[in-house]
Design a protein around this motif. Structure first.
Motif, PDB file in Angstrom:
ATOM      1  N   LEU A  19       1.123  -1.116   0.151  1.00 55.21           N
ATOM      2  CA  LEU A  19      -0.003   0.204  -0.013  1.00 55.21           C
ATOM      3  C   LEU A  19       0.422   1.616   0.051  1.00 55.21           C
ATOM      4  O   LEU A  19       1.469   1.507   0.948  1.00 55.21           O
ATOM      5  CB  LEU A  19      -0.670   0.001   0.908  1.00 55.21           C
ATOM      6  CG  LEU A  19      -1.959  -0.701   1.207  1.00 55.21           C
ATOM      7  CD1 LEU A  19      -1.487  -1.879   1.455  1.00 55.21           C
ATOM      8  CD2 LEU A  19      -2.834  -0.673   2.503  1.00 55.21           C
ATOM      9  N   ARG A  42      -5.895  -7.034   3.995  1.00 55.97           N
ATOM     10  CA  ARG A  42      -5.647  -5.445   2.860  1.00 55.97           C
ATOM     11  C   ARG A  42      -6.896  -4.035   2.891  1.00 55.97           C
ATOM     12  O   ARG A  42      -6.306  -3.161   3.101  1.00 55.97           O
ATOM     13  CB  ARG A  42      -5.238  -6.519   1.126  1.00 55.97           C
ATOM     14  CG  ARG A  42      -5.334  -5.034   0.559  1.00 55.97           C
ATOM     15  CD  ARG A  42      -5.569  -5.747  -0.910  1.00 55.97           C
ATOM     16  NE  ARG A  42      -5.923  -5.312  -2.343  1.00 55.97           N
ATOM     17  CZ  ARG A  42      -6.324  -4.952  -3.468  1.00 55.97           C
ATOM     18  NH1 ARG A  42      -6.425  -6.568  -4.234  1.00 55.97           N
ATOM     19  NH2 ARG A  42      -6.372  -4.456  -4.364  1.00 55.97           N
ATOM     20  N   SER A  46      -6.267  -0.417   3.990  1.00 54.80           N
ATOM     21  CA  SER A  46      -6.802  -0.016   2.943  1.00 54.80           C
ATOM     22  C   SER A  46      -7.322   1.456   3.307  1.00 54.80           C
ATOM     23  O   SER A  46      -7.472   2.842   3.179  1.00 54.80           O
ATOM     24  CB  SER A  46      -7.249  -0.500   2.465  1.00 54.80           C
ATOM     25  OG  SER A  46      -6.140  -1.260   1.293  1.00 54.80           O
ATOM     26  N   THR A  50      -6.856   5.133   3.182  1.00 48.36           N
ATOM     27  CA  THR A  50      -8.222   6.123   2.604  1.00 48.36           C
ATOM     28  C   THR A  50      -8.857   6.894   3.369  1.00 48.36           C
ATOM     29  O   THR A  50      -9.702   8.505   3.221  1.00 48.36           O
ATOM     30  CB  THR A  50      -9.516   4.961   2.068  1.00 48.36           C
ATOM     31  OG1 THR A  50      -8.580   4.334   1.390  1.00 48.36           O
ATOM     32  CG2 THR A  50     -10.241   5.792   1.496  1.00 48.36           C
ATOM     33  N   LEU A  55      -4.184   7.523   1.358  1.00 44.78           N
ATOM     34  CA  LEU A  55      -3.640   5.699   0.175  1.00 44.78           C
ATOM     35  C   LEU A  55      -3.740   6.757  -0.936  1.00 44.78           C
ATOM     36  O   LEU A  55      -4.258   7.345  -1.433  1.00 44.78           O
ATOM     37  CB  LEU A  55      -4.826   5.191   0.826  1.00 44.78           C
ATOM     38  CG  LEU A  55      -4.480   3.594  -0.444  1.00 44.78           C
ATOM     39  CD1 LEU A  55      -3.510   3.013  -0.002  1.00 44.78           C
ATOM     40  CD2 LEU A  55      -5.927   2.749  -0.624  1.00 44.78           C
ATOM     41  N   VAL A  58      -2.381   0.457  -4.497  1.00 45.20           N
ATOM     42  CA  VAL A  58      -2.173  -0.923  -4.312  1.00 45.20           C
ATOM     43  C   VAL A  58      -1.268  -1.569  -5.122  1.00 45.20           C
ATOM     44  O   VAL A  58      -2.047  -1.747  -5.954  1.00 45.20           O
ATOM     45  CB  VAL A  58      -3.408  -0.934  -3.106  1.00 45.20           C
ATOM     46  CG1 VAL A  58      -3.508  -2.840  -2.817  1.00 45.20           C
ATOM     47  CG2 VAL A  58      -4.495  -0.266  -2.343  1.00 45.20           C
TER      48      VAL A  58
END
Length: 66
Positions: A19, A42, A46, A50, A55, A58
């Motif tokens: 990431l 993940r 994430s 976010t 972020l 990925v």
């Protein structure tokens, strides 16, 4: 050589994702920090990045022992 591990707290699973993120208050726009993630974490990692608008991307991760 040991595999790269997931960055989630307490997780010892091999990383399969990276990431790429940055904190715009601390980093220049082109700078990318990397958290590693297993398939299980993940989504949660994430989502965390976010929610903070950190972020950037990925990507699949190839372990350093391959």
């Amino acid at each position: 050589m040991d595999p790269d591990l997931c960055s989630a707290k307490g997780c010892q699973a091999p990383a399969t994702w990276q990431l790429l993120w940055n904190n715009p208050k601390l980093h220049t726009p082109e700078r990318r920090k990397i958290w590693l993630a297993c398939d299980e974490h993940r989504g949660s990692l994430s989502d965390f990045l976010t929610a903070r608008q950190f972020l950037k991307d990925v990507q699949p991760h190839s372990s350093s022992d391959e």
